[in-house]
Design a protein around this motif. Sequence first.
Motif, short mmCIF file in Angstrom:
data_model
loop_
_atom_site.label_atom_id
_atom_site.label_comp_id
_atom_site.label_asym_id
_atom_site.label_seq_id
_atom_site.Cartn_x
_atom_site.Cartn_y
_atom_site.Cartn_z
N ARG A 107 32.60 7.90 33.85
CA ARG A 107 33.55 6.78 33.84
C ARG A 107 34.92 7.30 33.46
N ARG A 108 35.95 6.68 33.99
CA ARG A 108 37.30 6.96 33.52
C ARG A 108 37.86 5.68 32.90
N ILE A 109 38.38 5.79 31.71
CA ILE A 109 38.88 4.62 31.00
C ILE A 109 40.39 4.71 30.90
N PRO A 110 41.11 3.87 31.64
CA PRO A 110 42.58 3.93 31.54
C PRO A 110 43.05 3.42 30.16
N LEU A 111 44.13 4.03 29.67
CA LEU A 111 44.64 3.67 28.35
C LEU A 111 46.07 3.17 28.44
N PRO A 112 46.48 2.32 27.51
CA PRO A 112 47.87 1.85 27.52
C PRO A 112 48.86 2.86 26.94
N LEU A 113 48.36 3.99 26.49
CA LEU A 113 49.27 5.00 25.95
C LEU A 113 48.75 6.39 26.28
N GLU A 114 49.60 7.40 25.98
CA GLU A 114 49.24 8.79 26.23
C GLU A 114 48.32 9.25 25.10
N PRO A 115 47.08 9.66 25.41
CA PRO A 115 46.18 10.04 24.33
C PRO A 115 46.42 11.46 23.85
N ASP A 116 46.00 11.75 22.61
CA ASP A 116 46.08 13.12 22.11
C ASP A 116 44.73 13.52 21.53
N GLU A 123 27.94 6.17 15.24
CA GLU A 123 26.95 5.63 16.18
C GLU A 123 27.38 5.79 17.63
N GLY A 124 28.58 6.26 17.82
CA GLY A 124 29.06 6.45 19.18
C GLY A 124 29.53 5.18 19.85
N ASN A 125 29.77 4.14 19.07
CA ASN A 125 30.15 2.89 19.72
C ASN A 125 31.65 2.74 19.94
N PHE A 126 32.47 3.49 19.23
CA PHE A 126 33.90 3.45 19.54
C PHE A 126 34.52 4.81 19.30
N VAL A 127 35.68 4.99 19.89
CA VAL A 127 36.41 6.24 19.67
C VAL A 127 37.84 5.89 19.25
N ALA A 136 50.72 4.31 16.49
CA ALA A 136 49.57 3.42 16.48
C ALA A 136 48.31 4.23 16.56
N LEU A 137 47.19 3.64 16.15
CA LEU A 137 45.89 4.23 16.40
C LEU A 137 45.20 3.33 17.42
N CYS A 138 44.69 3.96 18.47
CA CYS A 138 44.06 3.20 19.55
C CYS A 138 42.54 3.26 19.34
N LEU A 139 41.88 2.11 19.37
CA LEU A 139 40.43 2.08 19.22
C LEU A 139 39.82 1.62 20.54
N VAL A 140 38.94 2.45 21.09
CA VAL A 140 38.33 2.10 22.38
C VAL A 140 36.85 1.84 22.17
N ASP A 141 36.42 0.67 22.58
CA ASP A 141 35.02 0.28 22.46
C ASP A 141 34.23 0.98 23.56
N LEU A 142 33.22 1.73 23.19
CA LEU A 142 32.46 2.48 24.20
C LEU A 142 31.16 1.80 24.61
N LYS A 143 30.91 0.63 24.01
CA LYS A 143 29.61 0.01 24.31
C LYS A 143 29.55 -0.58 25.70
N GLN A 144 30.72 -0.65 26.33
CA GLN A 144 30.77 -1.28 27.65
C GLN A 144 29.97 -0.49 28.68
N HIS A 145 29.16 -1.16 29.43
CA HIS A 145 28.49 -0.50 30.55
C HIS A 145 28.98 -1.03 31.88
N SER A 146 29.67 -2.13 31.86
CA SER A 146 30.11 -2.73 33.12
C SER A 146 31.48 -2.20 33.51
N GLN A 149 37.21 -4.66 32.13
CA GLN A 149 38.19 -4.01 31.25
C GLN A 149 37.54 -3.58 29.93
N PRO A 150 37.66 -2.34 29.61
CA PRO A 150 37.13 -1.90 28.31
C PRO A 150 37.94 -2.55 27.19
N VAL A 151 37.30 -2.72 26.05
CA VAL A 151 38.01 -3.36 24.93
C VAL A 151 38.79 -2.29 24.19
#
Lengths: 580, 458
Positions: A107-116, A123-127, A136-146, A149-151
């Motif tokens: 999967r590719r997850i687009p982000l609203p900012l440039e990641p570093d 548990e592997g549920n968010f990064v 800012a700190l960006c939190l990406v929910d990884l539980k999505q399987h569909s 839009q990722p949270v």
Amino acid sequence: MRVYFLLILMLPAVSGSILHAEEVRLDRPVAVIVEQEKNLAWVANGGNGHIVTVDLEQQQIIRDLPIGQRLSDLVQLPGQPNILAADPDRRELILLKTVKDKLNVLRRIPLPLEPDRLAVSQEGNFVAVTSPSEPALCLVDLKQHSESQPVIDLIPLSVPVRNVMVLPDGKSLATDRFGGRLFVIDPVAKIVVTEHEFRGHNIRGLTLDHSGESVLVAHQILSRLSHSTYEDIHWGMLLQNVISRIPLASLLQEEVDLNRARRLIHVGNATDAAADPFDIIPHDSGYIVTASGADKVIVRVHTNVQPQTIATDHRPTRLARINKRRVLLLNEFSDSLQILEPTTEKASWWEVTATIGTPREELSAAERGERLFYDARLTHDRWFSCNSCHVDGHSPDLFADTLGDGAYGNPKRIPSLLGTGDTGPWGWTGSLTSLEDQIEKTLDSTMHGGMDDDETVRDLAAYLKTLPAPEPHPVEKRADVTRGRELFQSLNCNRCHRPSAYTSPKAYDIGLTDENGLSQFNPPSLRGVSRRRSFLHDGQAKTLKDAIEHHAGEADSSRAKFEKLSGDEQQALLEFLQSL
Amino acid sequence: MLRSLGHSMLPVFCLLLLGPANMSADEPKAVATARLLMQVIDSVTEHHIEALTRQQMVLEIILHFAAEEKKSPPPGLSRRISSVDPDNLGTLLAEELSKYIEEGDSPTSSASLLDEIAEFFRFSDVSITSLQDHRVQEQMAGNRYVGIGVAVGMHQPTKQLQFLSIFPGGAAAKAGLKVNDIVETVDGQMTKGQSLNETINLLRGEEGTDVTIIVRQPDEKESREFTLTRAIVPFKTIKDPVFSDNHRVAVIGFERSRGITGSSVHDLRQIEAELPETVETVTLDFRRLSERNLHHGILLANALLDGEPIGQIETTDGVRTVTAERGTLFGNRKLVILIDGYTQGTPLWIAASVAEAGHEVIGEFASDGLVFDAVPLTGTDFVVSMPTARLRRVDGKPLALDQGRPSATEYLSNIRRRRAAAGAPRLINQPELLSFPFEDLGEAIFRLYLKNSDQPKE
């Protein structure tokens, strides 16, 4: 199960090809994951965006996998054969599945900012994702399987952060990209729990210590009371390379003074300095830390044992454990990996036992200049590099006492070098009319490394000229900015701060004096002024408005006019300045 | 520590009859002497924190010359100096000195003149040293002495330089040179016939450069050749700490011959890293510690205090306050400092600020807080060292709270007493004798009955 099959059909299989070691290159390796059972390492190329598979037993590169345009970090997802990669150019995260020595893009997850940098929860549920310019700190929910839009949540912070790690209780610790701030964020409640600041800057490494009760932070400390003399540098007075050991309990409490709560451990010493501590991992009851500017690794297995310094290739950055005894290290500028381990005779004596990869031979002047910028060979005993004070070409807004202003006893705010190519003349007094002259003066009177020859100066200048001006804050009210620009002209600010670089050649007396009576200053460029944490040569102004109100002397009439403006008009002018 | 040339100001009094500082062959020695003296006087007036006035200094100098030559000073000298136009002070000085200086007296190079002149300014703690010697002093103060690591003296029988001691860790030690080795050649040059200074200058050089020497033990015939690389020879500046029996108190002292140097904080960091966890209190022994280097004092104060103010520094340009940065060497441990009547300069200042910050200081604040600096003497290869700043407490009060400022009379009588001790014999009158403490009476009585041909002991 059905979802699983669907994904398999839809995936572009990225199998890559088995190549001979000579044909595949590491290209600015920036991150690595070791799969201990398979004796494999996945290395992310910061240069070409490929992931290179390395067989650690054969000590060879075996696969080259084009994954992204450029990569900045890799993390292993716990309990799964999955890896997450960050692509700052495409602004996305890439979820990959490891299959033997190959990777499949899930999967590719687009982000609203440039990641570093990335840190994945236990548990592997968010990064958690940091970003170079967004505070800012960006939190990406990884539980999505569909495919929906990722949270993604953005937790705003007071400054941009670089490193992030997950603490034992699940909270995230993120540290200042340039200065000395530390944030603890609750990813569930999505709030900042504590914000601390300690005396320190250029934070590059974070880890839990062996006890699990303290965090080890690798960074530097600069003293404004020291002078940039050979002597002060020699005795570690000007710049210290350190590790702060901070008890977790202190980080989690609001009112704790971290300067008192932490314990400082010095890395390197007089005659064997260790510039730019980078990655740190716990080992036995001690640690292993890379000194990225000094091309060294320091191993200290126990606080009672003397640390051991081992020479490495060029710019050792990240570390990864291969097994209990062996450690893998990345060398960013020599495009190589090295294996570090204790030799069998004396269990506490470490050596580099393998080097995989070779440096590029053809480098442009700017590329050579970049390597010099991060190289502590330019300073006496390798105490620091240009990067130590001008962190990644920018500034931690600290103060250093150099001969840039002609004397000692009057420390000045370290200027950012972003966009410096066209903001001449250089120096607080504007006395250096070419960038090359400024560089040579610094090499000679600040760095004392004996490397001030023409070629070094030329290459550094070529590199600095590639540094773009800092990104301004995003503009919200376009009308305000336009009005602000008009006011900037009608208030005559543009007499000294002339577009497009918002500086000018002469020095002016605006009623400020330093400790040595110096009162003529060259107007600093206003580009990226929103990225500064304090203003004026001594940082006495803490906000832009403050800085304007400190203008007197030859700028007195401009200040008087500013004070007569209405609140809205003042705000418009400030919006304009923030947009530069 | 040299001030940058941009900061030191050229002498305000550029006397018409005194041109460039370099000697011209025709210039009468008295005039040349007066010119150099005025240059030093100008520097002192500009930078010395307790400078006498120009008139006072000119008077003292003439009196000193007169005493040296065992002549009486001319009558009405004080009045003439007070009433002369300040621009003509130099001329007056030259005229007076011509009564005491004869042309054929000594070599007419600036170097030797300045050596003589240095004598006259010792009354106000002013010394004149060559740039080269000053650089070596700076290196020693910074504990970054560059050399081969030896202490030297003159071997009288052969009149050649001899190694009196070999410093551990230096190039000479590593190469296997021995104590009492006599140096026969340096880089091919024979040392026989050279002065000690000349040979020393041949041995000195930049860090990383090589020097080849041939040496011989005094009682051996065989010569040995060595090529050594000059390097920084760090000295041990801090004594090994001593502990209370229960290891809860650690006491740290300074090697008195080194004092506070540029490496003190670095050396203390090493010690701190080794301190057992049981140590709760760190005691620093500043007794008999006299230190005059401001920068090194600031670095040490900065390391001991945690963001607290260090104190005030008063120079001829004004007063400024210095504050420590956050973070301390000894962490959360309690700090205790011991001082005594001989603690002077920066250690006394540090003790005051440490006390102000709430730590404990044991002892009396009895002495001064003067710190010294070196100013280049324009047109020469010499520097003038003098007290250039007075350190004050955080609230501006003097370090030694009980002592008032000495009156001008007391100050000048101190000067005369010191001048007397420096070489010009002086008679003491009976009323003065009464002010001497018991232990000094022997000396005082000796002087009471001093004959002209006697010299007082140093």
